[in-house]
Design an enzyme around this catalytic site. Sequence first.
Site, PDB file in Angstrom:
ATOM      1  CB  CYS A   1      -6.619  -1.383   4.779  1.00 11.07           C
ATOM      2  SG  CYS A   1      -4.726  -2.071   4.854  1.00 11.07           S
TER       3      CYS A   1
ATOM      4  CB  CYS B   1      -1.465   1.108   6.096  1.00  8.52           C
ATOM      5  SG  CYS B   1      -1.205  -0.112   4.704  1.00  8.52           S
TER       6      CYS B   1
ATOM      7  CD  GLU C   1      -1.385   3.121   3.661  1.00  8.69           C
ATOM      8  OE1 GLU C   1      -1.333   3.496   2.296  1.00  8.69           O
ATOM      9  OE2 GLU C   1      -2.717   3.144   4.305  1.00  8.69           O
TER      10      GLU C   1
ATOM     11  CG  HIS D   1      -2.029  -1.141   1.057  1.00 12.93           C
ATOM     12  ND1 HIS D   1      -3.019  -0.990   2.543  1.00 12.93           N
ATOM     13  CD2 HIS D   1      -2.396  -1.807   0.523  1.00 12.93           C
ATOM     14  CE1 HIS D   1      -3.473  -2.119   1.943  1.00 12.93           C
ATOM     15  NE2 HIS D   1      -3.076  -2.946   0.784  1.00 12.93           N
TER      16      HIS D   1
END
Length: 153
Positions: free
Chosen positions: A113, A116, A87, A85
């Site tokens: 999510c 994360c 991040e 992802h």
Amino acid sequence: MNIQSTQNERPDWDTYFMEIALLVSKRSTCLRRKVGAVLVKEKRILATGYNGAPIGLAHCKEVGCIREKLKIPSGERHELCRGLHAEQNAILQAAYHGVSIKGSILYITCHPCSVCAKMIINAGIEEIVIKEGYPDTMAESILKEGSVKIRYL
């Protein structure tokens, strides 16, 4: 409003960093959602990230999306994806280059999510500025419990 006055308008800091996150998202190789992230501290960019496969691995654009093939809904079964992802990539880039992100602000084009969210808390990120939502209610509650400030632009 004429073109000259539009070109001379200076964006506020939130807009500036979010527009950079939107630009970063254009590097994404994800077939489902393009996400960009910018880590900022004291109005300085520390690291950026976008969603896509790890360095040296084939991108989903090349091999297809396993999540699409398995019909996995957005917000579920995050482990079934070959990509990282945005991040995660921003946090990893900072770590790779030895940059502390403790006390930073994360500008991101899509709500994190739950995986994360846990990384954000442990990385010491204090605030998240988000462009759009994401269907993961667990992430919202984790961030709230972890005292991470959340704002939407």
